[in-house]
Design a protein around this motif. Structure first.
Motif, mmCIF file in Angstrom:
data_model
loop_
_atom_site.group_PDB
_atom_site.id
_atom_site.type_symbol
_atom_site.label_atom_id
_atom_site.label_comp_id
_atom_site.label_asym_id
_atom_site.label_seq_id
_atom_site.Cartn_x
_atom_site.Cartn_y
_atom_site.Cartn_z
ATOM 1 N N ASP A 252 -24.695 -4.371 -15.295
ATOM 2 C CA ASP A 252 -25.067 -5.003 -14.207
ATOM 3 C C ASP A 252 -24.629 -4.775 -12.610
ATOM 4 O O ASP A 252 -22.448 -4.075 -13.312
ATOM 5 N N LYS B 213 -22.370 -6.250 -9.092
ATOM 6 C CA LYS B 213 -23.153 -7.227 -7.722
ATOM 7 C C LYS B 213 -22.541 -6.860 -6.527
ATOM 8 O O LYS B 213 -21.255 -6.752 -6.640
ATOM 9 N N LEU C 78 -28.913 -5.825 -13.953
ATOM 10 C CA LEU C 78 -29.183 -6.054 -13.105
ATOM 11 C C LEU C 78 -28.670 -5.806 -11.401
ATOM 12 O O LEU C 78 -27.051 -6.162 -12.276
ATOM 13 N N SER D 45 -27.302 -7.029 -7.992
ATOM 14 C CA SER D 45 -27.499 -7.560 -6.945
ATOM 15 C C SER D 45 -26.799 -7.330 -5.632
ATOM 16 O O SER D 45 -26.114 -7.141 -5.949
ATOM 17 N N THR E 66 -25.953 -8.322 -2.102
ATOM 18 C CA THR E 66 -25.441 -10.286 -1.874
ATOM 19 C C THR E 66 -25.284 -9.357 0.377
ATOM 20 O O THR E 66 -24.973 -10.510 0.750
ATOM 21 N N ALA F 256 -32.335 -9.583 -5.512
ATOM 22 C CA ALA F 256 -31.889 -8.816 -7.109
ATOM 23 C C ALA F 256 -33.363 -7.301 -7.737
ATOM 24 O O ALA F 256 -34.425 -8.190 -7.429
#
Ligand code: EPZ
Length: 417
Positions: free
Chosen positions: A292, A294, A321, A323, A325, A350
């Motif tokens: 994952d 972010k 995932l 993401s 931002t 996402a």
């Protein structure tokens, strides 16, 4: 328009040298406007965005020349405070001349940068901060007009971490009267690089690279010779390409301390990464595990590496995932990757990526700079040939990318329009 053809299936092997950082060079070239003399910058990448910037600086009255990655800017003759739409529309980072023009000429009229594929990218925080420094700001007919008798230091808090916002206001504040504090400032290496050059020009800046930057205004700056730092996003792009193709690549001339988050995440996918004497050695021979990610402001995982990392995840074992931002529309590359067989579901900011056994080559469309790079990476592992169209996006931010990949054994070529 040129296109790039990539034949998939080759492992990358060998070494590649990283060019100077576009996002360090752009603000440093703008900072040359603050000096009434000739600045010399070395290791400047030969890119469309650099050419656009030199064209803009010349329009403002500076004398610019570029010779084999060395740029000289003589801003003694700065006599025009207007950055017109037809120049600014080519590159939104042109907004970086706003702060220096107001600081040096006490006025500026700069075309507002329009929207962009990856997001609205407003400049409200740039303008609010400039007003806090004492500038009068007016918006009319698609232009921002700023003027002042004299800029005065202020205590400024950025509601959102903004890279060029921090850079613009830092450059405005170096010639302001008194002390300026920038709070919640961006911490990217390019901010530190800009502050280093400004301090060598005679500015007084402390804290660059941290969320709080203190600037003591000075009366004038003097020209210097400075080297542009290596491009951390190009570095990350080649690291991802090596891991993706199961290759063995040595990346030369990079600054490993600028890519900590990328190194950490690639190691979690199973890549072997050794850093020695400034060389980053990436080896990958046991496939790719899902991880994952972010995106966050520096030192978090860079948004400019999101598309490249997503390509790795499309053929990883498992699901993950990603993401985003920082920007509200930075998944445009997903549609193109899906056409190559990727299994990606997007919901808001996402993206859920389920690894598939392979991608298949296809004609695809580049939509922004980093998405273009991700499509080349996808082509490196896809079956058969991938044709990437609209590669002018690529030429804005990567210097001779296809020849660097050729040196590493990729079967890739540019087809001139
Ligand atoms: C810089 O863009 C980089 N460009 C981008 O690289 C990079 O993706 C971005 O920083 C984030 O790291 C250059 O340095 C030339 P921001 P910038 O201001 O400064 C919001 C590339 O591929 N915001 O840090 O324009 C904004 O909408 C390019 O090389 C406001 O709301 O980005 C975004 O959501 C792409 N108001 C967030 O902040 C403002 O006044 C971060 O944007 C300013 C920004």
């Amino acid at each position: 328009m040129d296109k790039i053809l990539v034949q998939g299936g080759r492992r990358l092997n060998g070494s590649v040298r990283i060019s100077g950082a576009k996002n360090a060079a752009l603000p440093i070239l703008a900072a040359a406007l603050l000096c009434d003399g000739t600045n010399t910058f070395t290791n400047v990448p030969d890119l469309k965005d650099i050419q656009s910037t030199l064209e803009l600086l010349s329009h403002l009255g500076a004398r610019c020349q570029m010779q084999d990655h060395t740029v000289q800017v003589d801003a003694a003759g700065l006599n025009n405070h207007e950055a017109p739409y037809d120049l600014v529309r080519k590159m939104r980072a042109s907004i970086l001349v706003l702060g220096p023009l107001v600081a040096r000429l006490k006025r500026a009229r700069v075309s507002l940068p329009g929207g962009c594929a990856i997001g609205a990218r407003p400049i409200n925080l740039h303008l609010r901060a400039l007003a806090l420094l004492g500038a009068t700001i007016e918006l009319s007919h698609g232009y921002v007009e700023a003027s002042c008798a004299q800029l005065r230091g202020a205590d400024i808090y950025f509601d959102v971490v903004t890279v060029t916002g921090t850079e613009n206001i830092m450059m405005a504040a170096v010639l302001a009267e008194g002390t300026t504090i920038l709070r919640n400032a961006a911490c990217e290496p390019e901010i530190e690089a800009l502050a280093d050059v400004l301090n060598r020009m005679g500015a007084s800046i402390r804290g660059a690279g941290t969320p709080e930057i203190v600037i003591e205004g000075v009366a004038r700056l003097h020209p210097v010779t400075a080297q542009i730092i290596p491009d951390r996003i190009e570095t990350g792009t080649f690291m991802a390409a090596a891991a993706l193709t199961g290759g063995d690549v040595r990346i030369l001339g990079a600054d490993p301390t600028h890519v900590d988050a990328v190194i950490h995440k690639l190691r979690l996918t199973g890549a072997h990464i050794d850093v020695q004497d400034g060389t980053i050695h990436v080896q990958s021979n046991n496939g790719i595990g899902s991880v994952d990610v972010k995106t966050l402001p520096y030192p978090g995982f860079p948004t400019d590496m999101q598309a490249q990392f997503m390509v790795l995840m499309t053929v990883a074992r498992g699901s993950c995932l990603i993401s985003e931002t920082i920007f509200e529309n930075r998944f445009i590359h997903v549609g193109e990757l899906r056409r190559m067989g990727a299994d990606i579901t997007v919901s808001g900011n996402a993206a859920l990526i389920k690894g598939v056994a392979k991608l298949s080559g296809a004609p695809v469309m580049a939509t922004d700079l980093r998405a273009s790079a991700s499509l080349i990476l996808a082509g490196l592992i896809a079956e058969n040939t991938t044709e990437i169209n609209r590669v002018y996006h690529l030429d804005r931010g990567y210097e001779s990318l296809e020849s660097k990949f050729q040196q590493l054994g990729a079967v890739i070529r540019r087809v001139k329009a």
